[in-house]
Every structure is written in C-alpha cells, then in structure tokens.
Design a protein around this motif. Structure first.
Motif, PDB file in Angstrom:
ATOM      1  N   MET A   1       0.826  -1.192   0.000  1.00 11.92           N
ATOM      2  CA  MET A   1       0.000   0.000   0.000  1.00 11.92           C
ATOM      3  C   MET A   1       0.872   1.258   0.000  1.00 11.92           C
ATOM      4  O   MET A   1       0.512   2.239  -0.636  1.00 11.92           O
ATOM      5  CB  MET A   1      -0.912  -0.039   1.231  1.00 11.92           C
ATOM      6  CG  MET A   1      -2.034   0.915   1.163  1.00 11.92           C
ATOM      7  SD  MET A   1      -3.122   0.447  -0.179  1.00 11.92           S
ATOM      8  CE  MET A   1      -4.426   1.532   0.079  1.00 11.92           C
ATOM      9  N   LEU A   2       1.969   1.217   0.719  1.00 13.42           N
ATOM     10  CA  LEU A   2       2.868   2.360   0.768  1.00 13.42           C
ATOM     11  C   LEU A   2       3.501   2.623  -0.599  1.00 13.42           C
ATOM     12  O   LEU A   2       3.625   3.769  -1.029  1.00 13.42           O
ATOM     13  CB  LEU A   2       3.960   2.133   1.817  1.00 13.42           C
ATOM     14  CG  LEU A   2       4.949   3.264   2.048  1.00 13.42           C
ATOM     15  CD1 LEU A   2       4.224   4.489   2.558  1.00 13.42           C
ATOM     16  CD2 LEU A   2       6.012   2.831   3.022  1.00 13.42           C
ATOM     17  N   VAL A   3       3.847   1.550  -1.293  1.00 13.10           N
ATOM     18  CA  VAL A   3       4.446   1.693  -2.617  1.00 13.10           C
ATOM     19  C   VAL A   3       3.427   2.277  -3.597  1.00 13.10           C
ATOM     20  O   VAL A   3       3.757   3.150  -4.400  1.00 13.10           O
ATOM     21  CB  VAL A   3       4.978   0.332  -3.119  1.00 13.10           C
ATOM     22  CG1 VAL A   3       5.460   0.430  -4.550  1.00 13.10           C
ATOM     23  CG2 VAL A   3       6.078  -0.172  -2.210  1.00 13.10           C
ATOM     24  N   LEU A   4       2.188   1.814  -3.517  1.00 12.79           N
ATOM     25  CA  LEU A   4       1.137   2.334  -4.391  1.00 12.79           C
ATOM     26  C   LEU A   4       0.913   3.828  -4.148  1.00 12.79           C
ATOM     27  O   LEU A   4       0.766   4.599  -5.094  1.00 12.79           O
ATOM     28  CB  LEU A   4      -0.168   1.565  -4.173  1.00 12.79           C
ATOM     29  CG  LEU A   4      -1.354   2.027  -5.004  1.00 12.79           C
ATOM     30  CD1 LEU A   4      -1.083   1.817  -6.486  1.00 12.79           C
ATOM     31  CD2 LEU A   4      -2.604   1.304  -4.573  1.00 12.79           C
ATOM     32  N   GLY A   5       0.897   4.234  -2.894  1.00 11.15           N
ATOM     33  CA  GLY A   5       0.723   5.651  -2.569  1.00 11.15           C
ATOM     34  C   GLY A   5       1.863   6.498  -3.100  1.00 11.15           C
ATOM     35  O   GLY A   5       1.643   7.591  -3.640  1.00 11.15           O
ATOM     36  N   THR A   6       3.079   5.995  -2.977  1.00 10.18           N
ATOM     37  CA  THR A   6       4.242   6.730  -3.480  1.00 10.18           C
ATOM     38  C   THR A   6       4.208   6.835  -4.998  1.00 10.18           C
ATOM     39  O   THR A   6       4.501   7.891  -5.564  1.00 10.18           O
ATOM     40  CB  THR A   6       5.538   6.038  -3.023  1.00 10.18           C
ATOM     41  OG1 THR A   6       5.527   5.903  -1.604  1.00 10.18           O
ATOM     42  CG2 THR A   6       6.757   6.835  -3.435  1.00 10.18           C
ATOM     43  N   VAL A   7       3.836   5.750  -5.656  1.00 12.32           N
ATOM     44  CA  VAL A   7       3.750   5.771  -7.119  1.00 12.32           C
ATOM     45  C   VAL A   7       2.669   6.752  -7.575  1.00 12.32           C
ATOM     46  O   VAL A   7       2.867   7.495  -8.546  1.00 12.32           O
ATOM     47  CB  VAL A   7       3.482   4.354  -7.665  1.00 12.32           C
ATOM     48  CG1 VAL A   7       3.124   4.382  -9.130  1.00 12.32           C
ATOM     49  CG2 VAL A   7       4.691   3.463  -7.429  1.00 12.32           C
ATOM     50  N   LEU A   8       1.533   6.787  -6.883  1.00 14.07           N
ATOM     51  CA  LEU A   8       0.474   7.737  -7.246  1.00 14.07           C
ATOM     52  C   LEU A   8       0.914   9.181  -7.043  1.00 14.07           C
ATOM     53  O   LEU A   8       0.609  10.050  -7.862  1.00 14.07           O
ATOM     54  CB  LEU A   8      -0.787   7.447  -6.442  1.00 14.07           C
ATOM     55  CG  LEU A   8      -1.587   6.229  -6.883  1.00 14.07           C
ATOM     56  CD1 LEU A   8      -2.727   5.966  -5.903  1.00 14.07           C
ATOM     57  CD2 LEU A   8      -2.117   6.406  -8.283  1.00 14.07           C
ATOM     58  N   VAL A   9       1.634   9.449  -5.955  1.00 16.26           N
ATOM     59  CA  VAL A   9       2.129  10.808  -5.703  1.00 16.26           C
ATOM     60  C   VAL A   9       3.091  11.227  -6.806  1.00 16.26           C
ATOM     61  O   VAL A   9       3.006  12.343  -7.329  1.00 16.26           O
ATOM     62  CB  VAL A   9       2.806  10.883  -4.315  1.00 16.26           C
ATOM     63  CG1 VAL A   9       3.637  12.143  -4.171  1.00 16.26           C
ATOM     64  CG2 VAL A   9       1.771  10.826  -3.219  1.00 16.26           C
ATOM     65  N   ILE A  10       3.984  10.335  -7.178  1.00 15.25           N
ATOM     66  CA  ILE A  10       4.947  10.654  -8.234  1.00 15.25           C
ATOM     67  C   ILE A  10       4.235  10.849  -9.571  1.00 15.25           C
ATOM     68  O   ILE A  10       4.562  11.759 -10.338  1.00 15.25           O
ATOM     69  CB  ILE A  10       6.030   9.566  -8.319  1.00 15.25           C
ATOM     70  CG1 ILE A  10       6.903   9.624  -7.067  1.00 15.25           C
ATOM     71  CG2 ILE A  10       6.884   9.721  -9.569  1.00 15.25           C
ATOM     72  CD1 ILE A  10       7.891   8.490  -6.936  1.00 15.25           C
ATOM     73  N   ALA A  11       3.237  10.014  -9.862  1.00 14.66           N
ATOM     74  CA  ALA A  11       2.508  10.135 -11.132  1.00 14.66           C
ATOM     75  C   ALA A  11       1.738  11.449 -11.204  1.00 14.66           C
ATOM     76  O   ALA A  11       1.771  12.140 -12.232  1.00 14.66           O
ATOM     77  CB  ALA A  11       1.562   8.952 -11.299  1.00 14.66           C
TER      78      ALA A  11
END
Length: 55
Positions: free
Chosen positions: A1-11
C-alpha cells in the motif's frame, strides 16, 4: 500500500510538472514530480479537511 501511494504521488506530480512546462528535461520532471505531488496531496487533504468530509 505504501508503494502504491508513493507511485500515485509521483505520477500526479509528474503530470502536474508536465502541464506546467513541457520544456523541462526528463531529469527535471522526475526530480520535481515527488515534491510537487506531495504539495498537491497536501492541498487536497486541506480542502477535504475544510469541507469536513469524513474519510
């Protein structure tokens, strides 16, 4: 979940930086995408908090 949140923030940050100027180089876009994404996320959280929306 943390990785998904980071990827969404970067996107989201990458899309915002790309909308600001398409003349930036790829390294500038990638470098600015995380701070801009965090800033946009903070602004969205502020708006949600001011509207008293329970999440």
């Amino acid at each position: 979940m943390l990785v998904l949140g980071t990827v969404l923030v970067i996107a989201i940050g990458f899309l915002a930086v790309n909308c600001i100027s398409v003349k930036f180089t790829w390294s500038e876009k990638i470098g600015l995408s995380f701070p801009v994404g965090i800033g946009l996320q903070t602004m969205m959280m502020l708006i949600i908090n001011l509207l008293k929306i329970n999440t």
